[in-house]
Design an enzyme around this catalytic site. Structure first.
Site, PDB file in Angstrom:
ATOM      1  CG  ASP A 411      -1.713   1.181   1.590  1.00  0.00           C
ATOM      2  OD1 ASP A 411      -2.733   1.466   0.359  1.00  0.00           O
ATOM      3  OD2 ASP A 411      -1.912   2.043   2.399  1.00  0.00           O
ATOM      4  CD  GLU A 464      -2.797   2.314  -3.279  1.00  0.00           C
ATOM      5  OE1 GLU A 464      -3.763   3.228  -3.287  1.00  0.00           O
ATOM      6  OE2 GLU A 464      -1.937   2.131  -2.088  1.00  0.00           O
TER       7      GLU A 464
END
EC number: 2.4.1.18
Length: 732
Positions: A411, A464
């Site tokens: 993330d 990401e």
């Protein structure tokens, strides 16, 4: 059998030591407590607040009653120079026979401590945290925590009435690790650490950063995990995983939030209940993987797991760690891979967590220009500190190795890579060369990905990453970050904006549909329609589509047809597969009742079929990363908002022709150049009646005519359905 009872006079207690013990300030309990040699033998000292009497039971059965000291709970007595002993403690509620925690020597090996200090201990939770072990024939739990700047650390729990005076720990000075073996404490015990900072001030009780099990929120204690290894039954999956997850294999990911996928009477399912319902559904829908939003323990459910504190513990919201292992195991037995979102960028400021863990900025940067993230009100990991990067890498290894997870979606990578991320001038600290790149994070990510490839072959790492940072998926040896895949945020933003436009304006934005192919091979990409696109006022995927109900559903079907035929692995958030009309809400289950509506059921059927199409035809996945796998046929028909392209597989694989009409106007006799003649088969049409469409199409078969067009010797005269995508395959 006792041979007798003796009473002895203890050595005098030093008043300063008494005060430090009573105030839970003494930083070297092993220097005082336990048995210590004297000129005549040994003196045994114990501090057991609340005890009424204490005796030492020697190995030969002899019992020595210890004298009460000047402070309640202090007991001392003389022992022979040799021989072991146990403590018999008289509590108000009864007697307890136990070994003395201060009779045991150092627990962790020097090699373990060296690996921890260097950030190289890949099985960190086998050393730090709470581990049930047997020492000198005594069963108990070894507690160990890294807190180099603390002046004192004690373990507190339900086994000592949460009394910080009872179990002060030993500092292993060279490493900053505090440890203590506590006899008779076993699986299920709740505990925390009570620390004092470098100047002696008491800190809030801290959960164990390396605990393998945590208390169900809103509780914040750690729990001693059961050491019994889970018995896996996924050998077949693990043996073939590297092939299943190779770059040329299909990957269609169903992203989901475990707590809100299905709710029965408003109650979250546990891992077993989720597996019962989810696995058959995912298999039926044709997805190859599920991706779970973070399952590491987190205090605030509204963070969806993206502000975790327990990086080694599957959240207790859905059951035990073994329950999570069973979920992964059952997925594997049905041929479904499991990817987990993982957050090594930042952590929340909760008092029981990592913030100012030992009274200093230990896990985070001390300077708020480096260590505080204003967007999320979180603290930023100091990736340049060896122990911190080692802690994070060990967390990744824990889930990949202990839980057989098949990949991690990392993330917020962009927020880690740039020192000025979401900061104005003067609010960030440049790197040593005056630039904005975070060299420490770059080194951390490279090492993480290199170790994953080395120690967990076949697992995938997905970034990401929303910027144009170069080489995210390039090999570390070639200067890249070493990820296997990167989310294609550019494709997602451009195409969703295009799809949200009224078709009358799309001709002016045609480049948003085609631009992704300019950079499609600069990285290895995943096309993400994730949870981020259906929250925070963005509306649902269906809700973004313009027009009346017919147009919105047709737009959605055409868009999904485009997505599943465009180069790149696929990721679709739960609810999007049946056209959920409202934003996702983590407090509510998905509106499954909508499947009674043929329009929503039609979208679901389309996703099921396009998944199978994607897997069935190698041309749609085998060359996602190779320019030879894609060729525009029609890329410039902005006036009609039509695109057409060929997807090509390896030698011998049949090509696939994709044609999409993004206007609500039927195109009759639209001619498309193709590489061979004969009868082409229409294998997919998003306007099929079974999907909720009007059944406008080509009747399943179209004969290519000999006509030079679009660089090919043959052409197909096609009927393009309105707001529709069709897929055709050549004869043979």
């Amino acid at each position: 059998m006792m041979s007798g009872v003796m009473t002895a006079v203890s050595n005098r207690w030093d008043p300063g030591v008494i005060r430090a013990l009573a105030e839970a300030r003494h930083g070297d309990a092993f220097a005082v407590l336990g048995a210590h040699r004297t000129d005549t033998g040994r003196v045994l000292r114990t501090y057991l607040p609340g005890a009424e009497r204490v005796s030492a039971v020697l190995d030969d059965g002899q019992t020595i009653a210890l004298e009460a000291g000047p402070e309640p709970g202090l007991f001392a007595g003389d022992l022979p120079a040799q021989g072991g002993y146990r403590l018999r403690i008289g509590w108000p509620g009864g007697e307890q026979d136990t070994a003395d925690p201060y009779a045991f020597g150092p627990q962790l090996s020097d090699f373990d401590l060296h690996l921890i200090s260097e950030g190289h201990h890949l099985q960190l939770a086998d050393a730090l945290g709470a581990n049930v072990v047997e020492v000198d024939g005594v069963r108990g739990t070894r507690f160990a925590v890294w807190a180099p700047n603390a002046s004192r650390v004690a373990v507190v729990g339900d086994f000592n009435s949460w009394d910080a005076r009872r179990h002060p720990m030993r500092l292993r000075h060279q490493s900053g690790v505090w440890e203590l073996f506590v006899p008779d404490v076993g699986p299920g015990a709740h505990y925390k650490y009570q620390l004092r900072g470098p100047h002696g001030h008491e800190l809030p009780a801290k959960a164990d950063p390396v605990a393998r099990r945590a208390e169900l929120a809103p509780g914040t204690a750690s729990i001693v995990a059961d050491p019994t290894p889970y018995q896996w039954s996924d050998d077949g999956w693990m043996a073939t995983r590297a092939r299943r997850q190779a770059h040329d294999a299909p990957m269609s990911v169903y992203e989901m939030h475990a707590g809100s996928w299905l709710r029965e009477e408003g109650v979250d399912l546990d891992w077993d209940g989720l597996a019962d319902h989810l696995i058959p559904y995912v298999a039926d829908m044709g997805f190859t993987h599920v991706e779970l939003m973070p399952v590491t323990e987190h205090p605030f459910g509204g963070s969806w797991g993206y502000q975790p504190l327990g990086l080694f513990a599957p959240t207790a919201r859905f059951g035990t760690p073994d329950g999570f292992a069973r979920f992964v195991d059952r997925c594997h037995r049905e041929g479904i891979g499991v990817i987990v979102d993982w957050v090594p960028a930042h952590f929340p400021t909760d008092a029981h967590g990592l913030a100012h863990f030992d009274g200093t900025a230990l896990y985070e940067h001390a300077d708020p220009r480096e260590g505080f993230h204003r967007d999320w009100n979180t603290l930023i990991y100091n990736h340049g500190r060896r122990e911190v990067s080692g802690f994070l890498i060990a967390s990744a290894m824990e889930f990949l190795q202990r839980y057989h997870v098949d990949g991690l979606r990392v993330d917020a990578v962009a927020s880690m890579l740039y020192r000025d991320y979401s900061r104005n001038a003067g609010e960030w600290v440049p790197n040593i060369h005056g630039g904005r790149e975070n060299y420490e994070t770059i080194a951390f990510l490279r090492r993480l990905n290199a170790l994953v490839r080395e120690h967990t072959p076949g697992a995938v790492m997905i970034a990401e990453e929303s910027t144009a940072f170069p080489g995210v998926t390039a090999d570390v040896a070639h200067g890249g970050l070493g990820f296997h895949y990167k989310w294609n945020m550019g494709w997602m933003h451009d195409t969703l904006h295009y799809a949200s436009l009224d078709p009358i304006y799309r001709r002016y934005h045609h480049g948003e549909l085609t631009f992704s192919m300019v950079y499609a091979y600069s990285e290895r990409f995943v096309l993400p329609i994730s949870h981020d696109e259906v929250v925070h006022g963005k509306g649902s995927l269906l809700g973004r589509m313009p027009g009346d109900d017919w147009q919105r559903f047709a737009n959605l079907r055409a868009y999904l047809g485009f997505m599943f035929t465009h180069p790149g692995r696929k990721l679709l958030f739960m609810g999007c597969e049946f056209g959920q009309p409202t934003e996702w809400n983590h407090d509510s289950g998905l509106p499954w009742h909508l499947l009674d509506d043929p329009r929503h059921r039609g979208v679901q059927t389309l996703v099921r079929d396009v998944n199978r199409l994607y897997v069935q035809y190698p041309a749609l996945h085998a060359h996602d990363d190779d320019p030879s796998g894609f060729a525009w046929v029609v890329g410039d028909d902005a006036g009609n908002s039509v695109v057409a392209f060929l997807r090509k597989g390896k030698r011998g694989d049949a090509p696939v022709l994709v044609v999409i009409n993004f206007t609500p106007v039927v195109q009759h006799g639209y001619r498309i150049g193709v590489p061979q003649g004969g009868q082409w088969r229409e294998v997919f049409n998003s306007d099929a009646g079974i999907y909720g469409g009007a059944n406008l199409g080509n009747g399943g078969i179209v004969t290519a005519e000999q006509q030079s067009m679009h660089g090919h010797a043959h052409a197909l005269p096609l009927l393009l359905p309105p707001l529709g995508a069709i897929v055709l395959t050549p004869p043979g």
